[in-house]
Scaffold this motif. Structure first.
Motif, mmCIF file in Angstrom:
data_model
loop_
_atom_site.group_PDB
_atom_site.id
_atom_site.type_symbol
_atom_site.label_atom_id
_atom_site.label_comp_id
_atom_site.label_asym_id
_atom_site.label_seq_id
_atom_site.Cartn_x
_atom_site.Cartn_y
_atom_site.Cartn_z
ATOM 1 N N GLY A 1 63.337 35.033 128.448
ATOM 2 C CA GLY A 1 62.666 34.155 128.642
ATOM 3 C C GLY A 1 61.584 34.699 127.798
ATOM 4 O O GLY A 1 60.343 33.439 127.158
ATOM 5 N N VAL A 2 61.169 35.363 127.309
ATOM 6 C CA VAL A 2 60.477 36.082 126.642
ATOM 7 C C VAL A 2 60.720 35.050 124.736
ATOM 8 O O VAL A 2 61.794 36.203 124.514
ATOM 9 C CB VAL A 2 59.688 37.671 126.272
ATOM 10 N N LYS A 3 60.211 34.828 124.006
ATOM 11 C CA LYS A 3 60.287 34.394 122.426
ATOM 12 C C LYS A 3 59.713 34.944 121.256
ATOM 13 O O LYS A 3 58.127 34.962 121.659
ATOM 14 C CB LYS A 3 59.963 32.598 122.506
ATOM 15 N N VAL A 4 59.714 35.227 120.093
ATOM 16 C CA VAL A 4 59.409 35.697 119.296
ATOM 17 C C VAL A 4 59.391 34.434 118.381
ATOM 18 O O VAL A 4 60.096 34.299 117.644
ATOM 19 C CB VAL A 4 59.892 36.922 118.875
ATOM 20 N N ARG A 5 58.227 33.722 117.980
ATOM 21 C CA ARG A 5 58.352 33.281 116.897
ATOM 22 C C ARG A 5 57.930 33.468 115.093
ATOM 23 O O ARG A 5 57.171 34.174 115.470
ATOM 24 C CB ARG A 5 57.215 31.867 117.324
ATOM 25 N N ARG A 6 57.912 33.832 114.754
ATOM 26 C CA ARG A 6 58.010 33.759 113.150
ATOM 27 C C ARG A 6 56.723 32.564 112.852
ATOM 28 O O ARG A 6 57.157 31.576 112.063
ATOM 29 C CB ARG A 6 58.761 34.292 112.200
ATOM 30 N N LEU A 7 55.457 33.142 112.538
ATOM 31 C CA LEU A 7 54.660 32.242 111.622
ATOM 32 C C LEU A 7 54.218 32.114 109.984
ATOM 33 O O LEU A 7 54.228 30.466 109.666
ATOM 34 C CB LEU A 7 52.984 32.324 112.526
#
Length: 211
Positions: A49-55
């Protein structure tokens, strides 16, 4: 849920490495036992459920800071002439977002660049930081004053300032700097490196139009 912004180093398609801004979204009630710590042949994996987004896909560095509400993130990026400047980006945005309003905006344009000390004002309308050893504040409020900057102390006087902290009401900004210090008998004292001791100073802040 929860959100945490950070600077991470990634391998690009051309084999180079890039430090960029990321956000990890952590849902409420996350089960940390579902995380995997990795092995010699497999990378670690976050909990389910943990999501990593690149900004960002350009350089970002230093310690990043979010607003009190968590809607915007301030980070260090490269500005004119390769100087380090402060950029602002919505926490749900990216530099490749189809909506221009969700992309990063450069907030500071200082010839000397920014050295560090980034701190959000409790109102979320200003940021404080160190430039050329001095304390500066920039307006981050959307509108005509966005990017307007003021140095809170005379520039170039005394040793460099560091370790900025806002008071909870935003009316004072505290910082450290090394100054000559004397003991009760009038003898000058130094730290373990033979340098002047660091002391705490406080400057009032009533907006960028203060006297």
């Amino acid at each position: 849920g929860y959100m945490r912004a950070f600077v991470g180093k990634v391998s690009e398609e051309d084999g180079s490495y890039q430090e960029s801004l990321f956000v990890v979204d952590v849902p409420a009630g996350v089960d940390i036992t579902t995380a995997y710590s990795g092995s010699p042949t497999e990378f670690p994996r976050p909990p389910d459920g943990v999501k990593v987004r690149r900004l960002t896909h350009s350089w970002a560095g230093g310690t990043v800071r979010g607003t009190p509400e968590g809607d915007r993130i301030a980070y260090y990026g490269k500005g004119e002439g390769g100087t380090t400047q402060i950029f602002i980006i919505p926490s749900d945005g990216s530099d490749r977002h189809p909506d221009p309003a969700k992309r990063p905006v450069q907030a500071t344009h200082l010839p000397q660049g920014v050295e560090g000390g980034l701190r959000w004002h409790p109102s979320g309308e200003y940021i404080a930081y160190i430039s050329n050893g001095d304390v500066a504040v920039t307006c981050i409020r959307p509108g005509p004053d966005f990017g307007r900057t003021r140095f809170l102390i005379p520039q170039g006087e005394g040793s460099h300032r560091y370790a900025l902290v806002w008071s909870p009401d935003g009316k004072f900004l505290a910082y450290n700097r090394k100054v000559p210090t004397f003991d009760s008998e009038g003898r000058r004292v130094y730290d373990c490196n033979g340098e002047d001791l660091s002391q705490i100073f406080v400057v009032e802040f009533h907006g960028l139009d203060q006297d």
